[in-house]
Structure formats: structure tokens, C-alpha cells
Design an enzyme around this catalytic site. Sequence first.
Site, PDB file in Angstrom:
ATOM      1  N   LYS A  11       0.828  -1.212   0.000  1.00 50.74           N
ATOM      2  CA  LYS A  11       0.000   0.000   0.000  1.00 50.74           C
ATOM      3  C   LYS A  11       0.868   1.271   0.000  1.00 50.74           C
ATOM      4  O   LYS A  11       2.083   1.198   0.237  1.00 50.74           O
ATOM      5  CB  LYS A  11      -0.930  -0.046   1.226  1.00 50.74           C
ATOM      6  N   PHE A  59     -15.390   3.938   7.204  1.00 52.89           N
ATOM      7  CA  PHE A  59     -14.023   4.295   6.790  1.00 52.89           C
ATOM      8  C   PHE A  59     -13.821   4.220   5.271  1.00 52.89           C
ATOM      9  O   PHE A  59     -12.717   4.456   4.780  1.00 52.89           O
ATOM     10  CB  PHE A  59     -12.996   3.405   7.499  1.00 52.89           C
ATOM     11  N   ARG A  87      -1.840 -14.064   4.790  1.00 46.94           N
ATOM     12  CA  ARG A  87      -2.542 -13.383   5.897  1.00 46.94           C
ATOM     13  C   ARG A  87      -1.750 -13.494   7.207  1.00 46.94           C
ATOM     14  O   ARG A  87      -1.707 -12.553   7.991  1.00 46.94           O
ATOM     15  CB  ARG A  87      -3.951 -13.974   6.081  1.00 46.94           C
ATOM     16  N   THR A  93      -5.308  -6.627  10.988  1.00 45.67           N
ATOM     17  CA  THR A  93      -5.615  -5.347  10.330  1.00 45.67           C
ATOM     18  C   THR A  93      -5.107  -4.166  11.139  1.00 45.67           C
ATOM     19  O   THR A  93      -4.518  -3.230  10.598  1.00 45.67           O
ATOM     20  CB  THR A  93      -7.149  -5.217  10.147  1.00 45.67           C
ATOM     21  N   ARG A 104       2.656  -6.031   9.315  1.00 42.07           N
ATOM     22  CA  ARG A 104       1.936  -4.879   9.865  1.00 42.07           C
ATOM     23  C   ARG A 104       2.497  -4.450  11.216  1.00 42.07           C
ATOM     24  O   ARG A 104       2.554  -3.251  11.523  1.00 42.07           O
ATOM     25  CB  ARG A 104       0.443  -5.191   9.941  1.00 42.07           C
ATOM     26  N   ASN A 114      -2.000   0.507   6.722  1.00 42.84           N
ATOM     27  CA  ASN A 114      -1.466  -0.713   7.323  1.00 42.84           C
ATOM     28  C   ASN A 114      -0.630  -1.568   6.360  1.00 42.84           C
ATOM     29  O   ASN A 114      -0.586  -2.786   6.469  1.00 42.84           O
ATOM     30  CB  ASN A 114      -2.584  -1.519   7.981  1.00 42.84           C
ATOM     31  N   HIS A 117      -2.214  -5.218   1.632  1.00 45.25           N
ATOM     32  CA  HIS A 117      -3.498  -5.898   1.446  1.00 45.25           C
ATOM     33  C   HIS A 117      -3.217  -7.368   1.154  1.00 45.25           C
ATOM     34  O   HIS A 117      -2.206  -7.693   0.525  1.00 45.25           O
ATOM     35  CB  HIS A 117      -4.258  -5.312   0.249  1.00 45.25           C
ATOM     36  N   GLU A 128      -9.769 -10.813  -7.077  1.00 46.30           N
ATOM     37  CA  GLU A 128      -8.840  -9.687  -6.890  1.00 46.30           C
ATOM     38  C   GLU A 128      -7.655  -9.773  -7.858  1.00 46.30           C
ATOM     39  O   GLU A 128      -7.168  -8.733  -8.330  1.00 46.30           O
ATOM     40  CB  GLU A 128      -8.360  -9.642  -5.442  1.00 46.30           C
TER      41      GLU A 128
END
Length: 141
Positions: A11, A59, A87, A93, A104, A114, A117, A128
Site C-alpha cells: 500500500k 471508513f 494473511r 488489520t 503490519r 497498514n 493488502h 482480486e
Amino acid sequence: MAVQRTLSIIKPDAVGKNVIGDIIRRFEENGLSVIATRMEHISAAQAGRFYAVHAERPFYKDLCTYMSSGPVMPMVLEGKNAVNLNRELMGATNPKEAEPGTIRADHAESIESNAVHGSDSLENAAIEIAFFFGDLDLHSH
Ligand code: ADP
Ligand code: MG
């Protein structure tokens, strides 16, 4: 456990912190291969389509602004148990709740900014991946 493919996105906050290499190193050292990637600066509208599942969340608008605030690096990861393994490597998150040593925990600024993704299921991974890449962009090795 079967070989799977999943979508990761580095990100804007993590790209801006110059930790692309550190994040990819974690994937590779844990048996995941990058089989497609490129750098891209998506628009807020594109971010909105990608995160459409969150459209009703408070958000959502901020998330779209953040995801379009700078370049991102979407990539397809391939390996055994890739969806859940990614993950696990990402961590929770909210970085305050992320296990020590996760991406993270080490690199996220906040619950919004964070760092990464990761697809949350095999079904969503396929959707995706297709959002960013075509079949001819994927190079298993
Ligand atoms: P994850 O990325 O861990 O799968 P979600 O799918 O629940 O998390 O949320 C998507 C993204 O929306 C998060 O990664 C984060 O950037 C943002 N987000 C989630 N929850 C919040 C929140 N409570 N406040 C602000 N941003 C959030
Ligand atoms: Mg999610």
C-alpha cells in the site's frame, strides 16, 4: 496443502517508506513466489471498485483516498497455502493487534495505513487477481 495464488498489494504508506524489498523478502523466505507485479497509482474510483465490499463502512471514503494517495504495488503470490500464509505474514488489520514480527507489526502506521493488502479467501483471491492482472501477466516459475 495445495499450491494457491493470492493477491497482495503493498500500500502507499509502505511504498513511501521504501520497504518494498523487505516485504517481498518476507514472502520469498516463506515459500511464496511473486509471479506478477507492477507499480501503479490507482484513482480513488478504482480503489472504490476494489474495496466495493466495504462501501457501507464508515471508513470507506478515507480508505479510497488513502489507497489513491500514492503508488501501490499489486502482486500475485504463488505457493502452498498462499492465501492463509500471506494473511499470517501480514498480521492483524490493526497493527496494535498484529503479532510481533508480522509485516503490519513492523511497518503499519495505523489501522488504515497498514502497509499491505491480502486476499482473505481463495474465491476472493481469484476475483482480486483478475482486477489487476490478466492470464498472460502471470508467470509461474
Ligand atoms: P484487511 O485488510 O486486514 O483484510 P479489512 O478487509 O477489514 O482488513 O479492511 C480493508 C482495509 O480497510 C484495511 O486493511 C484498512 O486499510 C482499512 N480499515 C479497516 N478497518 C478500518 C477502520 N476501523 N478504520 C479505518 N480503516 C480501516
Ligand atoms: Mg480484507
